[in-house]
Design a protein around this motif. Structure first.
Motif, PDB file in Angstrom:
ATOM      1  N   HIS A 146      -1.339   0.572   0.234  1.00 53.50           N
ATOM      2  CA  HIS A 146      -0.279  -0.086   0.998  1.00 53.50           C
ATOM      3  C   HIS A 146       0.426  -1.082   0.071  1.00 53.50           C
ATOM      4  CE1 HIS A 146      -4.091  -2.258   1.477  1.00 53.50           C
ATOM      5  NE2 HIS A 146      -3.370  -3.362   1.432  1.00 53.50           N
ATOM      6  N   GLU A 147       1.742  -1.211   0.250  1.00 54.76           N
ATOM      7  CA  GLU A 147       2.515  -2.087  -0.618  1.00 54.76           C
ATOM      8  C   GLU A 147       2.428  -3.547  -0.179  1.00 54.76           C
ATOM      9  OE1 GLU A 147       7.020  -2.454  -2.509  1.00 54.76           O
ATOM     10  OE2 GLU A 147       6.615  -0.948  -0.984  1.00 54.76           O
ATOM     11  N   PHE A 148       2.396  -3.754   1.145  1.00 57.87           N
ATOM     12  CA  PHE A 148       2.317  -5.097   1.713  1.00 57.87           C
ATOM     13  C   PHE A 148       1.229  -5.151   2.769  1.00 57.87           C
ATOM     14  CE2 PHE A 148       6.687  -4.660   0.247  1.00 57.87           C
ATOM     15  CZ  PHE A 148       6.872  -5.845  -0.448  1.00 57.87           C
ATOM     16  N   LEU A 205       1.349 -14.000   7.295  1.00 61.38           N
ATOM     17  CA  LEU A 205       2.253 -14.053   6.161  1.00 61.38           C
ATOM     18  C   LEU A 205       2.277 -12.696   5.477  1.00 61.38           C
ATOM     19  CD1 LEU A 205       4.011 -15.687   4.137  1.00 61.38           C
ATOM     20  CD2 LEU A 205       1.872 -16.280   2.955  1.00 61.38           C
ATOM     21  N   LYS A 206       3.455 -12.148   5.300  1.00 58.82           N
ATOM     22  CA  LYS A 206       3.613 -10.884   4.583  1.00 58.82           C
ATOM     23  C   LYS A 206       3.347 -11.144   3.111  1.00 58.82           C
ATOM     24  CE  LYS A 206       7.022  -7.293   3.571  1.00 58.82           C
ATOM     25  NZ  LYS A 206       8.414  -6.853   3.810  1.00 58.82           N
ATOM     26  N   LEU A 251       3.393  -3.940   9.044  1.00 62.71           N
ATOM     27  CA  LEU A 251       2.219  -4.356   8.282  1.00 62.71           C
ATOM     28  C   LEU A 251       0.966  -3.952   9.050  1.00 62.71           C
ATOM     29  CD1 LEU A 251       3.549  -7.916   7.408  1.00 62.71           C
ATOM     30  CD2 LEU A 251       3.614  -5.875   5.947  1.00 62.71           C
ATOM     31  N   ASN A 252       0.384  -2.831   8.670  1.00 65.18           N
ATOM     32  CA  ASN A 252      -0.777  -2.325   9.387  1.00 65.18           C
ATOM     33  C   ASN A 252      -2.101  -2.799   8.795  1.00 65.18           C
ATOM     34  OD1 ASN A 252       0.814  -0.848  11.266  1.00 65.18           O
ATOM     35  ND2 ASN A 252       1.209   0.625   9.642  1.00 65.18           N
ATOM     36  N   GLU A 253      -2.062  -3.281   7.570  1.00 64.67           N
ATOM     37  CA  GLU A 253      -3.243  -3.856   6.937  1.00 64.67           C
ATOM     38  C   GLU A 253      -3.219  -5.352   7.219  1.00 64.67           C
ATOM     39  OE1 GLU A 253      -6.740  -4.004   4.581  1.00 64.67           O
ATOM     40  OE2 GLU A 253      -5.668  -2.253   5.338  1.00 64.67           O
ATOM     41  N   ILE A 254      -4.277  -5.862   7.839  1.00 64.33           N
ATOM     42  CA  ILE A 254      -4.352  -7.285   8.193  1.00 64.33           C
ATOM     43  C   ILE A 254      -5.632  -7.851   7.603  1.00 64.33           C
ATOM     44  CG2 ILE A 254      -4.476  -8.954  10.078  1.00 64.33           C
ATOM     45  CD1 ILE A 254      -2.912  -6.925  11.793  1.00 64.33           C
TER      46      ILE A 254
END
Length: 152
Positions: free
Chosen positions: A82-84, A72-73, A119-122
């Motif tokens: 990071h923004e998202f 989920l974004k 989305l590179n941050e998970i």
């Protein structure tokens, strides 16, 4: 060798996915005394299935759904770099199919979706006492980042 297929979930999968959701809740109940009494739900699965900002994945064996997960974004805190980010949840594997690497397979597919969305941050959350889950996530590259505490 068993052949597992990964695909996006559809509304036709909801009956099984709702059972999986109850399996997640049952597994997490021992770690969280603040959960309300049953019946409860965690997710609006139909909304997630149809959202442009989410991807619900199922793993099938023959025609049976045996594992699930979603990405989920989400908007990040304003002070982060990071923004998202992509938040992973609803990780469930049917008990008969555990230990076959299906959770890693789900995360691999959700990582691809996340990357395609930029989305590179998970991230994901897991209960501190849930050592089997923590070990499984660490095995595929996740690291502990922050611990949420509560005053009981």
């Amino acid at each position: 060798m068993e052949e597992f297929l990964v695909r996006a979930a559809t509304s036709e999968d909801l009956k099984t996915l709702l059972k999986f959701e109850q399996g997640v809740i049952l597994a997490e109940r021992p770690f969280d005394t603040t959960l309300a009494e049953d019946p409860i739900t965690y997710y609006d699965l139909d909304e997630l299935i149809h959202s442009e900002d989410a991807q619900v994945i199922v793993v099938t064996y023959d025609t049976k759904i045996v594992a699930s997960g979603y990405a989920l974004k989400k908007r990040a805190r304003p002070y982060l770099d990071h923004e998202f980010y992509s938040y992973l949840g609803f990780m469930y594997t049917h008990p008969d199919y555990r230990g076959k690497g299906l959770n890693a397979l789900v995360i691999k597919e959700l990582k691809i979706w996340s990357t395609e969305k930029g989305l590179n941050e998970i991230r994901l959350t897991v209960y501190d006492g849930n050592m089997p889950a923590i070990k499984a996530y660490e095995k595929i590259g996740f690291r502990k980042h922050i611990i949420e505490m509560r005053l009981a």
